[in-house]
Scaffold this motif. Structure first.
Motif, PDB file in Angstrom:
ATOM      1  N   THR A 261      79.613   4.560  -1.779  1.00 34.74           N
ATOM      2  CA  THR A 261      78.229   3.953  -2.228  1.00 34.74           C
ATOM      3  C   THR A 261      77.835   4.284  -3.698  1.00 34.74           C
ATOM      4  OG1 THR A 261      77.001   5.679  -1.117  1.00 34.74           O
ATOM      5  CG2 THR A 261      76.771   3.722   0.111  1.00 34.74           C
ATOM      6  N   ALA A 262      78.280   5.370  -4.043  1.00 38.30           N
ATOM      7  CA  ALA A 262      78.064   5.929  -5.709  1.00 38.30           C
ATOM      8  C   ALA A 262      78.872   4.989  -6.538  1.00 38.30           C
ATOM      9  CB  ALA A 262      78.527   7.292  -5.668  1.00 38.30           C
ATOM     10  N   GLU A 263      80.085   4.463  -5.861  1.00 34.63           N
ATOM     11  CA  GLU A 263      80.959   3.665  -6.749  1.00 34.63           C
ATOM     12  C   GLU A 263      80.205   2.297  -6.705  1.00 34.63           C
ATOM     13  OE1 GLU A 263      84.966   6.096  -5.831  1.00 34.63           O
ATOM     14  OE2 GLU A 263      84.846   4.265  -4.764  1.00 34.63           O
ATOM     15  N   GLN A 264      79.957   1.913  -5.650  1.00 33.22           N
ATOM     16  CA  GLN A 264      79.031   0.549  -5.359  1.00 33.22           C
ATOM     17  C   GLN A 264      77.901   0.407  -6.229  1.00 33.22           C
ATOM     18  OE1 GLN A 264      78.470   0.236  -1.243  1.00 33.22           O
ATOM     19  NE2 GLN A 264      80.372  -0.578  -0.535  1.00 33.22           N
ATOM     20  N   ALA A 265      77.261   1.492  -6.429  1.00 33.13           N
ATOM     21  CA  ALA A 265      76.043   1.464  -7.311  1.00 33.13           C
ATOM     22  C   ALA A 265      76.345   1.171  -8.596  1.00 33.13           C
ATOM     23  CB  ALA A 265      75.029   2.777  -6.978  1.00 33.13           C
ATOM     24  N   PHE A 266      77.381   1.907  -9.175  1.00 28.89           N
ATOM     25  CA  PHE A 266      77.802   1.492 -10.689  1.00 28.89           C
ATOM     26  C   PHE A 266      78.119   0.057 -10.527  1.00 28.89           C
ATOM     27  CE2 PHE A 266      80.802   1.701 -14.291  1.00 28.89           C
ATOM     28  CZ  PHE A 266      79.989   2.338 -15.023  1.00 28.89           C
ATOM     29  N   GLN A 267      78.881  -0.432  -9.658  1.00 28.88           N
ATOM     30  CA  GLN A 267      79.506  -1.840  -9.991  1.00 28.88           C
ATOM     31  C   GLN A 267      78.451  -2.769  -9.608  1.00 28.88           C
ATOM     32  OE1 GLN A 267      82.007  -1.593  -6.357  1.00 28.88           O
ATOM     33  NE2 GLN A 267      83.357  -0.121  -7.199  1.00 28.88           N
ATOM     34  N   MET A 268      77.364  -2.614  -9.244  1.00 25.15           N
ATOM     35  CA  MET A 268      76.241  -3.330  -9.006  1.00 25.15           C
ATOM     36  C   MET A 268      75.579  -3.848 -10.459  1.00 25.15           C
ATOM     37  SD  MET A 268      74.430  -2.513  -5.577  1.00 25.15           S
ATOM     38  CE  MET A 268      75.160  -2.646  -3.989  1.00 25.15           C
ATOM     39  N   LEU A 269      75.590  -2.792 -11.223  1.00 23.74           N
ATOM     40  CA  LEU A 269      74.824  -2.866 -12.529  1.00 23.74           C
ATOM     41  C   LEU A 269      75.064  -4.165 -13.573  1.00 23.74           C
ATOM     42  CD1 LEU A 269      74.995   0.896 -13.663  1.00 23.74           C
ATOM     43  CD2 LEU A 269      73.164  -0.346 -12.418  1.00 23.74           C
ATOM     44  N   GLY A 270      74.009  -4.661 -13.917  1.00 22.82           N
ATOM     45  CA  GLY A 270      74.225  -5.563 -15.386  1.00 22.82           C
ATOM     46  C   GLY A 270      74.327  -4.873 -16.598  1.00 22.82           C
ATOM     47  N   PRO A 271      74.527  -5.578 -17.418  1.00 24.13           N
ATOM     48  CA  PRO A 271      74.693  -4.860 -18.954  1.00 24.13           C
ATOM     49  C   PRO A 271      73.773  -3.911 -19.104  1.00 24.13           C
ATOM     50  CG  PRO A 271      75.267  -7.197 -19.183  1.00 24.13           C
ATOM     51  CD  PRO A 271      74.503  -7.013 -17.632  1.00 24.13           C
ATOM     52  N   GLY A 272      73.872  -2.605 -19.564  1.00 22.48           N
ATOM     53  CA  GLY A 272      72.836  -1.843 -20.140  1.00 22.48           C
ATOM     54  C   GLY A 272      72.181  -0.963 -18.850  1.00 22.48           C
ATOM     55  N   GLY A 273      72.629  -1.433 -17.557  1.00 21.82           N
ATOM     56  CA  GLY A 273      72.290  -0.725 -16.340  1.00 21.82           C
ATOM     57  C   GLY A 273      72.449   0.815 -16.073  1.00 21.82           C
ATOM     58  N   VAL A 274      71.837   1.411 -15.256  1.00 18.98           N
ATOM     59  CA  VAL A 274      71.877   2.804 -14.809  1.00 18.98           C
ATOM     60  C   VAL A 274      71.966   2.999 -13.310  1.00 18.98           C
ATOM     61  CG1 VAL A 274      70.956   5.068 -15.399  1.00 18.98           C
ATOM     62  CG2 VAL A 274      70.617   3.349 -17.078  1.00 18.98           C
ATOM     63  N   ALA A 275      72.959   3.570 -13.115  1.00 15.73           N
ATOM     64  CA  ALA A 275      73.109   4.107 -11.598  1.00 15.73           C
ATOM     65  C   ALA A 275      72.792   5.599 -11.526  1.00 15.73           C
ATOM     66  CB  ALA A 275      74.526   4.069 -11.209  1.00 15.73           C
ATOM     67  N   THR A 276      71.779   6.043 -10.616  1.00 16.17           N
ATOM     68  CA  THR A 276      71.009   7.056 -10.512  1.00 16.17           C
ATOM     69  C   THR A 276      71.530   7.681  -9.024  1.00 16.17           C
ATOM     70  OG1 THR A 276      69.293   6.690 -12.056  1.00 16.17           O
ATOM     71  CG2 THR A 276      69.059   8.631 -10.288  1.00 16.17           C
ATOM     72  N   ILE A 277      72.328   8.831  -9.151  1.00 15.30           N
ATOM     73  CA  ILE A 277      72.776   9.378  -7.820  1.00 15.30           C
ATOM     74  C   ILE A 277      71.806  10.318  -7.226  1.00 15.30           C
ATOM     75  CG2 ILE A 277      74.596  10.354  -6.679  1.00 15.30           C
ATOM     76  CD1 ILE A 277      75.340   7.611  -7.805  1.00 15.30           C
ATOM     77  N   ILE A 278      71.291  10.088  -6.156  1.00 12.01           N
ATOM     78  CA  ILE A 278      70.269  11.119  -5.584  1.00 12.01           C
ATOM     79  C   ILE A 278      70.688  11.479  -4.146  1.00 12.01           C
ATOM     80  CG2 ILE A 278      68.202  10.289  -6.703  1.00 12.01           C
ATOM     81  CD1 ILE A 278      67.544   8.865  -4.360  1.00 12.01           C
ATOM     82  N   GLY A 279      71.732  10.811  -3.548  1.00 11.85           N
ATOM     83  CA  GLY A 279      71.988  11.300  -2.400  1.00 11.85           C
ATOM     84  C   GLY A 279      73.154  12.545  -2.521  1.00 11.85           C
ATOM     85  N   MET A 280      73.356  13.510  -1.456  1.00 11.26           N
ATOM     86  CA  MET A 280      74.046  14.489  -1.663  1.00 11.26           C
ATOM     87  C   MET A 280      75.428  14.064  -1.051  1.00 11.26           C
ATOM     88  SD  MET A 280      71.566  17.693  -0.091  1.00 11.26           S
ATOM     89  CE  MET A 280      73.071  18.813  -0.199  1.00 11.26           C
ATOM     90  N   ILE A 281      76.312  13.899  -2.086  1.00 16.99           N
ATOM     91  CA  ILE A 281      77.869  13.586  -1.903  1.00 16.99           C
ATOM     92  C   ILE A 281      78.528  14.856  -1.292  1.00 16.99           C
ATOM     93  CG2 ILE A 281      79.751  12.843  -2.958  1.00 16.99           C
ATOM     94  CD1 ILE A 281      78.086  10.962  -4.837  1.00 16.99           C
ATOM     95  N   PRO A 282      79.150  14.728  -0.297  1.00 12.83           N
ATOM     96  CA  PRO A 282      79.930  16.134   0.020  1.00 12.83           C
ATOM     97  C   PRO A 282      80.608  17.030  -0.907  1.00 12.83           C
ATOM     98  CG  PRO A 282      80.185  14.366   1.619  1.00 12.83           C
ATOM     99  CD  PRO A 282      79.516  13.791   0.318  1.00 12.83           C
ATOM    100  N   PHE A 283      80.514  18.175  -0.985  1.00 17.59           N
ATOM    101  CA  PHE A 283      80.975  19.182  -1.821  1.00 17.59           C
ATOM    102  C   PHE A 283      82.496  18.900  -1.856  1.00 17.59           C
ATOM    103  CE2 PHE A 283      82.780  23.352  -3.084  1.00 17.59           C
ATOM    104  CZ  PHE A 283      81.753  23.619  -4.004  1.00 17.59           C
ATOM    105  N   GLY A 284      82.881  18.695  -3.181  1.00 14.06           N
ATOM    106  CA  GLY A 284      84.562  18.559  -3.529  1.00 14.06           C
ATOM    107  C   GLY A 284      84.917  17.174  -3.536  1.00 14.06           C
ATOM    108  N   THR A 285      84.004  16.315  -3.283  1.00 21.08           N
ATOM    109  CA  THR A 285      84.368  14.776  -3.184  1.00 21.08           C
ATOM    110  C   THR A 285      84.145  14.116  -4.685  1.00 21.08           C
ATOM    111  OG1 THR A 285      83.321  14.502  -0.926  1.00 21.08           O
ATOM    112  CG2 THR A 285      83.671  12.524  -2.362  1.00 21.08           C
TER     113      THR A 285
END
Length: 363
Positions: A261-285
């Protein structure tokens, strides 16, 4: 006092008798009124993040002050308070530059395994969790881990503001700084995702697109401010979002805590868009992104710690939003439970049956 103790990862919490010492000079003893079951607690229960054990978990809570230390002037006995794990010192570089959520002073923001605030009659220490440990009838915390609130605010809903709400709305207001008219996509309709959706609506976003696999949660998202929904079961969510927006996504908020989902958030962006990660991605991932996208379209990705909060400012404002009917907290609480029902509460969370369960300590 009774407390829910985690002895071993992937094992049920055990209700134990635990002691708490008297407040130090800048500490506050709180009678816990309500504590929310947060997905972050579940991550530690499942061993996805390390923490010294045994420990009393819990960090999303509200209560009433019982006793204060000799140097405490901010609160007094009887005050209603919300706790926050973003305990701050007020003097380090991060605090004095306006970023108290990432305070670096470990004399105040105690590292895991350092606190000696709780005791018990068994061999070895029992550890405080995130300077809180709110799955207990009492909490002993630093005075800069609480905010005083108006007494007519229901404490069960106030507890939610202590983590899930301030994290999701703060990501919108403070970290992403969503502007009126912008398009916001929120991946994940759990607690913090719902808060981000509601926050985006309050911020005046033109479109708020909720992405999830749970149709019940997607329906609730529309009540909280989502203008569009994307059901992942119907196909690639990136393709669905791009079709809806014609590639004009200004903000993508990741509220699941997963690599994909972190990768998908970035892939969804339009030009100049910003992806903000607030979910706790498992340690070491680690997450993987196409490097050229940082140049082609100037897309960005950033983290948000607890909504980049200034919680003594943010939480009272969120309470005002609730009292005026803009922040929709009444629909958040799926179940009010007793401390003895905590393991069932987490099982229901994991299965997707509930949005938020709240422990009511006077029940």
């Amino acid at each position: 006092m009774k407390a829910a103790v985690l002895h071993e990862a992937n094992k049920p919490l055990v209700i134990e008798d635990v002691g708490v010492r008297k407040p130090g000079s800048r500490e506050v003893l709180i009678r816990t009124a309500c504590a929310g079951l947060c997905h972050s607690d579940l991550h530690f229960m499942e061993g996805l993040f390390p923490h010294p054990l045994p420990a009393v978990l819990g960090h999303e809570s509200a209560g009433i002050v019982e006793e204060v230390g000799s140097d405490v002037t901010y609160v007094k006995k009887g005050d209603h308070v919300v706790t926050c794990l973003s305990v701050f010192c007020g003097t380090c570089e991060q605090c004095t530059s306006g970023r108290p959520a990432i305070c670096t002073n470990t004399d105040v923001k105690l590292l895991p395994g350092v606190s000696t605030r709780m005791t018990w009659n068994k061999t070895g220490p029992i550890h405080q969790f995130l300077n809180m440990s709110s799955f207990a009838e009492q909490m002993l915390v630093h005075e800069n881990a609480i905010v005083k609130i108006r007494e007519d605010m229901p404490l069960d809903r106030a507890a939610l503001i202590g983590c899930g709400v301030v994290t999701g709305t703060g990501a919108i207001f403070n970290t992403a700084k969503v502007a009126p008219g912008e398009t916001v996509v929120v991946l994940g309709c759990g607690g913090i995702g719902m808060a981000a959706i509601n926050g985006a609506a309050i911020a005046g976003a033109g479109r708020v697109i909720a992405v999830d696999t749970n149709p019940t949660k997607l329906q609730l998202a529309t009540k909280l401010g989502a203008t569009d929904i994307v059901d992942v079961r119907n196909g690639d969510p990136v393709a669905q979002v791009k079709e809806l927006t014609k590639g004009q996504v200004h903000h993508a908020i990741e509220a699941v805590g997963a690599k994909i989902t972190a990768e998908q958030a970035f892939q969804m962006l339009g030009p100049g868009g910003v992806a903000t990660i607030i979910g706790m991605i498992p340690f070491g991932t680690k997450i993987e992104l196409h490097g050229i996208e940082f140049l082609r379209g100037e897309k960005k990705i950033q983290g948000s710690s607890m909504g980049s909060n200034r919680f003594r400012v943010d939480m009272p404002r969120l309470i005002e939003h609730y009292m005026k009917g803009r922040l929709q907290l009444d629909d958040w609480i799926s179940a009010r439970i007793k401390l003895s029902e905590i393991n069932e509460g987490f099982a229901n969370m994991k299965s997707g049956k509930v949005l938020r369960s709240v422990i009511m300590f006077d029940a």
